[in-house]
Design an enzyme around this catalytic site. Structure first.
Site, PDB file in Angstrom:
ATOM      1  N   ILE A 152      42.565  44.045  44.541  1.00 40.79           N
ATOM      2  CA  ILE A 152      44.024  44.054  44.516  1.00 40.79           C
ATOM      3  C   ILE A 152      44.447  43.211  43.317  1.00 40.79           C
ATOM      4  O   ILE A 152      43.702  42.352  42.856  1.00 40.79           O
ATOM      5  CB  ILE A 152      44.662  43.544  45.827  1.00 40.79           C
ATOM      6  N   ASP A 153      45.639  43.463  42.808  1.00 40.18           N
ATOM      7  CA  ASP A 153      46.089  42.804  41.585  1.00 40.18           C
ATOM      8  C   ASP A 153      46.184  41.292  41.758  1.00 40.18           C
ATOM      9  O   ASP A 153      46.405  40.785  42.862  1.00 40.18           O
ATOM     10  CB  ASP A 153      47.459  43.345  41.162  1.00 40.18           C
TER      11      ASP A 153
END
Length: 216
Positions: free
Chosen positions: A55-56
């Protein structure tokens, strides 16, 4: 400390609530990352856990790790097959007219010397599909639940900005930027044959409450 952010743990899996601002992979600048902290998540095992998906950096919430190679292979295959159920919360910099919908917008990567790389809608790109539902509306913003059916890079961010025409609040690439990006991976369900599913839910993020959406 990541050991204090464990949402689920058994002999095969760990799910942590990754804080916003912490990269998953080791950044080139040497700043902290989840990958550099894996020794904190052994919990008695000699083998380091492995990160299953990404995930970012600016996204918080559920991040799955495997505790042995066989589990890692199965979990990775489940992600590739679209068998993992993921749910995200986001605050949008605008209010959708409809209560729910689906963005079906293929994505591809583009880059330039001036702006670096980013994802964009592209009919010739990789298929990407996201369902969404409005949870709460305010004067100029909305709290929305996103259900990605595929796992493309920046999928929800681009589907909000291009597909819905309303970027995520604080998004530095696809929106106006700001002190924090309002995207949170709230839940994850990993199916397992013959065993209980991996089920994790991350707590309500403080930055969402500070932005006026408090469901904690």
């Amino acid at each position: 400390m990541l050991e204090d952010r464990v949402l689920f743990i058994d002999g095969e899996a760990i799910v942590i609530d990754k804080p916003a601002g912490l990269a998953v992979d080791r950044p080139r600048d040497g700043s902290p990352s989840a990958e550099s902290m894996l020794e904190d998540l052994t919990f008695g095992f000699q083998r380091l856990p492995q990160i299953v998906h990404r995930i970012d950096r600016d996204t918080s919430g559920c991040l799955l790790l495997s505790r042995n190679p066989k589990a890692h292979k199965r979990f990775h295959q489940a992600f590739e097959a679209g068998e993992v159920t993921k749910r995200y919360f986001a605050i949008l910099d605008g209010v959708p007219e409809e209560d729910s919908g689906t963005v079906d917008l293929a994505l591809s990567k583009t880059s330039s010397a001036a702006n670096g790389w980013r994802m964009r809608g592209d009919p010739k790109g990789k298929a990407a599909r996201t369902r969404w539902k409005v949870l709460e509306r305010q004067a100029h913003r909305a709290l929305v639940s996103f259900y990605p059916e595929t796992g493309r890079t920046h999928q929800i961010r681009v589907h909000a900005a291009e597909g819905m025409g309303i970027p995520i609040m604080g998004d530095p690439v696809y929106g106006a930027g700001g002190p924090a990006m309002m995207l949170h991976a709230v839940s994850l369900v990993m199916p397992r044959a013959g065993k209980n599913d991996v089920i994790a839910e991350a707590p309500w993020p403080e930055r969402f409450a500070e932005a006026g959406f408090d469901r904690g």
